[in-house]
Design a protein around this motif. Structure first.
Motif, PDB file in Angstrom:
ATOM      1  N   ASP A 555       0.632  -1.078  -0.116  1.00 30.04           N
ATOM      2  CA  ASP A 555      -0.165   0.188   0.332  1.00 30.04           C
ATOM      3  C   ASP A 555       0.933   1.168   0.254  1.00 30.04           C
ATOM      4  OD1 ASP A 555       0.662   0.959   2.647  1.00 30.04           O
ATOM      5  OD2 ASP A 555       0.039  -0.743   3.095  1.00 30.04           O
ATOM      6  N   ALA A 556       0.400   2.796  -0.938  1.00 39.47           N
ATOM      7  CA  ALA A 556       1.085   3.825  -0.308  1.00 39.47           C
ATOM      8  C   ALA A 556       0.555   4.569   0.161  1.00 39.47           C
ATOM      9  CB  ALA A 556       1.042   4.669  -1.398  1.00 39.47           C
ATOM     10  N   GLY A 557       1.377   5.208   1.551  1.00 37.08           N
ATOM     11  CA  GLY A 557       0.273   6.669   1.999  1.00 37.08           C
ATOM     12  C   GLY A 557       1.205   7.381   1.494  1.00 37.08           C
ATOM     13  N   PRO A 558       1.392   8.631   3.131  1.00 35.64           N
ATOM     14  CA  PRO A 558       2.053   9.566   3.847  1.00 35.64           C
ATOM     15  C   PRO A 558       3.498   9.117   3.647  1.00 35.64           C
ATOM     16  CG  PRO A 558      -0.120  10.342   4.022  1.00 35.64           C
ATOM     17  CD  PRO A 558      -0.136   8.865   3.916  1.00 35.64           C
ATOM     18  N   GLY A 559       3.295   7.965   4.494  1.00 41.14           N
ATOM     19  CA  GLY A 559       4.782   7.277   4.674  1.00 41.14           C
ATOM     20  C   GLY A 559       6.074   7.123   4.391  1.00 41.14           C
ATOM     21  N   ARG A 600       4.092 -16.594  12.428  1.00 39.99           N
ATOM     22  CA  ARG A 600       3.910 -15.404  11.977  1.00 39.99           C
ATOM     23  C   ARG A 600       5.512 -14.852  11.870  1.00 39.99           C
ATOM     24  NH1 ARG A 600       0.488 -11.348   9.913  1.00 39.99           N
ATOM     25  NH2 ARG A 600       1.405  -9.919   9.960  1.00 39.99           N
ATOM     26  N   THR A 601       5.267 -14.615  10.597  1.00 37.13           N
ATOM     27  CA  THR A 601       7.322 -13.615  10.289  1.00 37.13           C
ATOM     28  C   THR A 601       6.855 -12.475   9.320  1.00 37.13           C
ATOM     29  OG1 THR A 601       8.600 -15.523  11.162  1.00 37.13           O
ATOM     30  CG2 THR A 601       9.447 -14.163   9.580  1.00 37.13           C
ATOM     31  N   GLU A 602       7.426 -11.490   9.510  1.00 38.42           N
ATOM     32  CA  GLU A 602       7.155 -10.760   8.394  1.00 38.42           C
ATOM     33  C   GLU A 602       7.721  -9.466   8.734  1.00 38.42           C
ATOM     34  OE1 GLU A 602       5.325  -5.739   9.191  1.00 38.42           O
ATOM     35  OE2 GLU A 602       3.738  -7.627   9.844  1.00 38.42           O
ATOM     36  N   VAL A 603       8.557  -9.543   7.365  1.00 37.92           N
ATOM     37  CA  VAL A 603       9.450  -8.679   6.189  1.00 37.92           C
ATOM     38  C   VAL A 603       9.216  -7.361   5.782  1.00 37.92           C
ATOM     39  CG1 VAL A 603      11.647  -8.825   4.943  1.00 37.92           C
ATOM     40  CG2 VAL A 603      10.676 -10.851   6.181  1.00 37.92           C
ATOM     41  N   ALA A 604       9.355  -6.309   6.193  1.00 36.32           N
ATOM     42  CA  ALA A 604       8.834  -5.253   5.635  1.00 36.32           C
ATOM     43  C   ALA A 604       9.870  -4.019   5.352  1.00 36.32           C
ATOM     44  CB  ALA A 604       7.811  -4.226   6.753  1.00 36.32           C
ATOM     45  N   PHE A 605       9.407  -3.123   3.872  1.00 36.69           N
ATOM     46  CA  PHE A 605      10.298  -2.807   2.946  1.00 36.69           C
ATOM     47  C   PHE A 605       9.261  -1.659   3.174  1.00 36.69           C
ATOM     48  CE2 PHE A 605      10.820  -6.843   1.210  1.00 36.69           C
ATOM     49  CZ  PHE A 605      12.099  -7.659   1.893  1.00 36.69           C
ATOM     50  N   THR A 606      10.096  -0.099   3.320  1.00 29.96           N
ATOM     51  CA  THR A 606       9.237   1.027   3.025  1.00 29.96           C
ATOM     52  C   THR A 606      10.030   2.419   2.225  1.00 29.96           C
ATOM     53  OG1 THR A 606       8.463   0.778   5.517  1.00 29.96           O
ATOM     54  CG2 THR A 606       8.292   3.327   4.269  1.00 29.96           C
ATOM     55  N   LEU A 607       9.587   2.250   1.186  1.00 32.49           N
ATOM     56  CA  LEU A 607      10.320   3.334   0.142  1.00 32.49           C
ATOM     57  C   LEU A 607       9.830   4.630   0.670  1.00 32.49           C
ATOM     58  CD1 LEU A 607      10.287   1.024  -4.162  1.00 32.49           C
ATOM     59  CD2 LEU A 607      12.091   1.627  -1.763  1.00 32.49           C
ATOM     60  N   PRO A 608      10.989   5.630   0.882  1.00 32.30           N
ATOM     61  CA  PRO A 608      10.010   6.853   1.592  1.00 32.30           C
ATOM     62  C   PRO A 608       9.124   7.487   0.471  1.00 32.30           C
ATOM     63  CG  PRO A 608      12.508   6.858   1.150  1.00 32.30           C
ATOM     64  CD  PRO A 608      11.667   5.415   1.227  1.00 32.30           C
ATOM     65  N   ALA A 609       8.408   9.135   0.702  1.00 31.71           N
ATOM     66  CA  ALA A 609       7.760   9.694  -0.270  1.00 31.71           C
ATOM     67  C   ALA A 609       8.252  10.401  -0.761  1.00 31.71           C
ATOM     68  CB  ALA A 609       7.048  10.222   0.582  1.00 31.71           C
ATOM     69  N   ALA A 610       8.406  10.440  -2.034  1.00 35.06           N
ATOM     70  CA  ALA A 610       9.361  12.168  -2.966  1.00 35.06           C
ATOM     71  C   ALA A 610       9.351  12.883  -2.438  1.00 35.06           C
ATOM     72  CB  ALA A 610       8.791  11.754  -4.243  1.00 35.06           C
TER      73      ALA A 610
END
Length: 610
Positions: A555-559, A600-610
């Motif tokens: 998903d994409a958001g302000p963060g 439960r194992t969660e691997v998360a990647f977050t690309l910062p907003a431009a």
């Protein structure tokens, strides 16, 4: 002959009184009784000849006077209109005839203000006021140094007075002043416009304004003010300030003309140019000082001496200029030399006649012959402007040719650079494909070979390694066609390639990907890194998690853009995240988050907003 006979016949039919009036000559009154009041002290009545030159008789002191002149009409008054003609009256005056006020020029009590003594005046005389013996009474106000007084007076029938040479000369002076003032104003405006719009390159290559136009414009504007002064009855400044200003305009005209001549002769780079500029400044300053002191101290000799010095300096300069012109004649030099000699000669005449003579009615000729300078200035200014415009057109043509050649050269260079850039891009793409195959497919095949050689790996393990190699090869081919920033297409391609393998491994795929916008900052290289990062995380689940369900969320958001891979496997130590995941996440500038527990194992990647 027939026309003459008709006119003679009509004249014979006229009444005797009408013929006498028509044939009556214009009378010139040249004697009068005068009582002057100087500095508040009345003087005795005395009979003086006209013209009555106030400054000569009263040494530039201002005051008032009453003038009485008598004239007779031997034939008696007639019904024909009469006119009084004054070549000069004032500076302010009131005219009475037989006790009746005819006209008033200015305020007799406002010293130093209005000046009606610059042009000739005609006063209509009602026939009813005339008698056989008439008394003309004139009240005068004269300001010191302003050429006030009273000229000879002409009286007669209106038609005869208007046809008199004195009246014609006055009309010509008025029209000439109007025309010459307007001409100088136009020439000065044209010269200043040329100065403001034209720039020339000096010896250092810097652009500067052409001072030739500046000196011409200032000289002509000063002269236009000087000439128009003959028509100004209500000066904006009181006398003698206005007189000092008029002296300054005359000095400005002389100085501007001298600087213009020096510049037009091509002497602007000589030392004499600085001397001429300093001399012009001294000329103007000395004129203002001498004029102010002349009026303040009642010493006309100061202004007369300054004008004589100006004439002497102008004559010497004209001789030098004429000698230089004879050595190297050009059209501009010849015109300026001729105009200079003519103006110097007339200037000397005006100085002798007006400043040294006693003729109140004498007029300056300099205002008329100054048109020679104006025409020469106009010719030279327009000629220089034409030459400058031609040079500008030539320079513009040369510049356009150079720009066209430069554009062609740049286009050729750009074509070569573009071809080189395309070739370099192809080389880089080939190098990337080879590197991906070496790092991905090559490493997996090498691992499969080692597994077979060791003899300790099962066939399932070798098969899984080869499948990883095949999947990575397919993903590398898919990455070549992905648009930059299209994360949605990247995830769809990953699902298409890996879903059959996940199903074969007994893993159920839960797809929780929302609609994602194109993500700025993800070029082709970054898209491949993101693809390998996700493949690495999913491959770890296949090999080590022993999970039954794998869930992919995005998903994409302000963060920023968040992608999460969740499984229900056995888990691992979250503090020891795989090194490959950390390196690839750092290359993308993404934040890596790992949380793991049994189930439960969660691997998360977050690309910062431009």
């Amino acid at each position: 002959m027939a026309a003459w006979l008709c006119c003679w016949g009509l004249a014979a039919l006229l009444p005797p009184a009408a013929r006498a009036a028509q044939d009556e000559p214009v009378q010139a009154l040249r004697m009068a009784r005068i009582q002057a009041v100087i500095d508040g002290r009345p003087q005795d009545w005395r009979t003086v000849p006209l013209p009555y030159h106030w400054d000569r008789l009263h040494r530039n002191h201002g005051g008032r006077a009453v003038v009485e002149a008598r004239f007779d009409l031997p034939g008696g008054p007639s019904a024909q209109p009469y006119t009084l003609y004054f070549p000069l009256i004032g500076n302010a005056a009131a005219v009475w005839l037989n006790g009746k006020l005819l006209v008033r020029y200015g305020d007799l009590d406002a010293a130093g203000r209005d000046d009606y003594g610059k042009i000739a005046r005609q006063v209509a005389v009602p026939p009813a006021l005339l008698a056989a013996h008439n008394l003309l009474r004139i009240e005068l106000r004269a300001d010191g140094g302003r050429r006030g007084g009273l000229s000879e007076i002409y009286i007669g029938p209106t038609e005869q007075v208007q046809a008199h040479p004195a009246a014609r000369a006055g009309a010509l002076r008025y029209a000439g002043s109007l025309f010459l003032g307007a001409f100088s104003l136009v020439v000065g405006f044209i010269a200043l416009m040329c100065w403001a719009s034209q720039r020339v390159a000096d010896a250092d290559g810097r652009l500067r304004r052409e001072t030739l136009y500046l000196w011409a414009g200032l000289a002509e504007l000063c002269w236009s003010v000087r000439v128009f002064d003959a028509l100004i009855e209500h000066p904006p400044l009181a006398w003698p300030l206005w007189g000092v200003l008029m002296t300054g305009t005359y000095a400005g005209w002389v100085g501007g003309v001298l600087l213009f001549c020096h510049r037009a002769a091509g002497w602007e780079h000589r030392r004499s140019m600085r001397f001429m500029q300093a001399a012009a400044g001294v000329l103007v300053a000395a004129g203002l000082v001498c004029s102010a002191l002349s009026f303040a101290w009642f010493r006309p000799v100061l202004l007369t001496g300054w004008l004589g010095a100006v004439n002497l300096c102008a004559a010497l300069y004209a001789l030098v200029y004429m000698a230089a012109t004879l050595r190297r004649p050009t059209t501009a030099r010849v015109l300026l030399a001729a105009a200079g000699v003519l103006n110097v000669a007339v200037g000397v005449r005006d100085w002798v006649t007006i400043r040294l003579g006693n003729d109140l009615g004498a007029v300056t000729w300099n205002r008329y012959v100054s048109i020679a300078f104006g025409l020469a200035l106009l010719y030279i200014v327009l000629r220089r402007f034409q030459q400058a415009s031609g040079q500008a057109r030539e320079l513009l043509g040369t510049l356009q040719a150079r720009v066209a050649a430069r554009e062609q050269e740049l286009a050729s260079t750009y074509g070569r650079l573009e071809a080189a850039a395309r070739e370099q891009a192809r080389n880089h793409e080939r190098e990337r494909i080879l590197r991906d195959m070496h790092d991905g497919v090559g490493s997996h095949i090498s691992a499969a070979i080692r597994q077979l050689q060791s003899g300790r790996s099962t066939s399932d393990e070798v098969l899984r390694t080869l499948r990883d190699s095949m999947d990575q090869l397919k993903l590398s081919i898919d990455a070549m066609q992905l648009p930059p920033g299209d994360v949605q297409a990247l995830l769809a391609g990953l699902r298409y390639r890996l879903e059959p393998r996940l199903a074969g491994a007994g893993l159920a795929l839960e797809w929780a990907v929302q609609e994602l916008p194109p993500w700025p900052g993800l070029d082709a290289q970054a898209m491949r890194q993101l693809q390998f990062l996700l493949f690495e995380a999913i491959s770890n689940v296949l090999q080590h998690a022993h999970a039954r369900v794998l869930r992919l969320e995005a998903d994409a958001g302000p963060g920023g853009l968040a992608i999460r891979i969740v499984d229900d496997g056995c888990g691992f130590d979250a503090g020891r995240a795989p090194r490959a995941l950390q390196v690839r996440a750092a290359s993308l500038g993404a934040r890596l988050g790992v949380r793991s527990a049994p189930g439960r194992t969660e691997v998360a990647f977050t690309l910062p907003a431009a």
